[in-house]
Design a protein around this motif. Structure first.
Motif, PDB file in Angstrom:
ATOM      1  N   GLU A  13      32.439  68.091  43.063  1.00 18.81           N
ATOM      2  CA  GLU A  13      33.258  67.587  41.965  1.00 18.81           C
ATOM      3  C   GLU A  13      33.087  68.563  40.812  1.00 18.81           C
ATOM      4  O   GLU A  13      31.968  68.960  40.484  1.00 18.81           O
ATOM      5  N   VAL A  14      34.209  68.936  40.206  1.00 16.98           N
ATOM      6  CA  VAL A  14      34.182  69.887  39.104  1.00 16.98           C
ATOM      7  C   VAL A  14      34.868  69.248  37.906  1.00 16.98           C
ATOM      8  O   VAL A  14      35.966  68.705  38.027  1.00 16.98           O
ATOM      9  N   VAL A  15      34.198  69.311  36.756  1.00 16.44           N
ATOM     10  CA  VAL A  15      34.773  68.835  35.501  1.00 16.44           C
ATOM     11  C   VAL A  15      34.905  70.044  34.582  1.00 16.44           C
ATOM     12  O   VAL A  15      33.942  70.787  34.382  1.00 16.44           O
ATOM     13  N   VAL A  16      36.110  70.229  34.056  1.00 15.94           N
ATOM     14  CA  VAL A  16      36.367  71.309  33.105  1.00 15.94           C
ATOM     15  C   VAL A  16      36.683  70.662  31.768  1.00 15.94           C
ATOM     16  O   VAL A  16      37.608  69.859  31.667  1.00 15.94           O
ATOM     17  N   ARG A  17      35.880  70.986  30.750  1.00 19.06           N
ATOM     18  CA  ARG A  17      36.091  70.422  29.413  1.00 19.06           C
ATOM     19  C   ARG A  17      36.364  71.546  28.427  1.00 19.06           C
ATOM     20  O   ARG A  17      35.731  72.594  28.471  1.00 19.06           O
ATOM     21  N   ASP A  18      37.300  71.279  27.527  1.00 15.97           N
ATOM     22  CA  ASP A  18      37.547  72.175  26.404  1.00 15.97           C
ATOM     23  C   ASP A  18      37.988  71.332  25.222  1.00 15.97           C
ATOM     24  O   ASP A  18      37.915  70.093  25.281  1.00 15.97           O
ATOM     25  N   GLY A  19      38.434  71.964  24.161  1.00 15.16           N
ATOM     26  CA  GLY A  19      38.831  71.238  22.968  1.00 15.16           C
ATOM     27  C   GLY A  19      40.010  70.303  23.162  1.00 15.16           C
ATOM     28  O   GLY A  19      40.260  69.429  22.331  1.00 15.16           O
ATOM     29  N   HIS A  25      38.314  67.860  39.318  1.00 14.81           N
ATOM     30  CA  HIS A  25      38.776  68.495  40.545  1.00 14.81           C
ATOM     31  C   HIS A  25      37.790  68.214  41.670  1.00 14.81           C
ATOM     32  O   HIS A  25      36.584  68.159  41.447  1.00 14.81           O
ATOM     33  N   HIS A  26      38.324  68.040  42.866  1.00 10.41           N
ATOM     34  CA  HIS A  26      37.513  67.875  44.076  1.00 10.41           C
ATOM     35  C   HIS A  26      37.732  69.136  44.917  1.00 10.41           C
ATOM     36  O   HIS A  26      38.860  69.421  45.317  1.00 10.41           O
ATOM     37  N   VAL A  27      36.657  69.877  45.142  1.00 12.21           N
ATOM     38  CA  VAL A  27      36.758  71.170  45.828  1.00 12.21           C
ATOM     39  C   VAL A  27      35.893  71.141  47.079  1.00 12.21           C
ATOM     40  O   VAL A  27      34.760  70.655  47.053  1.00 12.21           O
ATOM     41  N   THR A  28      36.436  71.666  48.166  1.00 13.07           N
ATOM     42  CA  THR A  28      35.646  71.818  49.378  1.00 13.07           C
ATOM     43  C   THR A  28      35.410  73.304  49.631  1.00 13.07           C
ATOM     44  O   THR A  28      36.240  74.154  49.285  1.00 13.07           O
TER      45      THR A  28
END
Length: 91
Positions: A13-19, A25-28
């Motif tokens: 599981e990937v979380v991308v945070r910005d302003g 995202h779920h990545v395999t």
């Protein structure tokens, strides 16, 4: 900020945070693909973080697919595998 967390065998599981908020995202990625992409020198989590840095240099977080296998990046960006080592060393 990019946060990568392993949630299963070859699943992240990937979380991308910005302003402007965050995207999830779920990545395999198979172990074999991770070793191929990093020459066995980096963890799968680091590989995925570097892949997201690569993607974010080319598109906003909202344009990144919500679910995908790491191998599809090359379909959209043929230079991915050639450029990835530079992103791995920048972390």
């Amino acid at each position: 900020m990019i946060k990568v967390q392993r949630v299963g065998e070859g699943e992240f599981e990937v979380v991308v945070r910005d302003g402007n908020g965050e995207s999830r995202h779920h990545v395999t990625m198979s172990d074999a693909k991770g070793k191929q992409l990093t020459a066995g020198k980096h963890t799968p989590e680091r590989c995925i973080e570097a892949a997201f840095r690569f993607l974010l240099d080319r598109e906003p977080k909202e344009s990144i697919l919500a679910r995908f296998d790491i191998s599809v990046i090359s379909r959209y960006f043929p230079e991915f595998e050639q450029e990835l080592p530079r992103y791995l060393t920048r972390l």
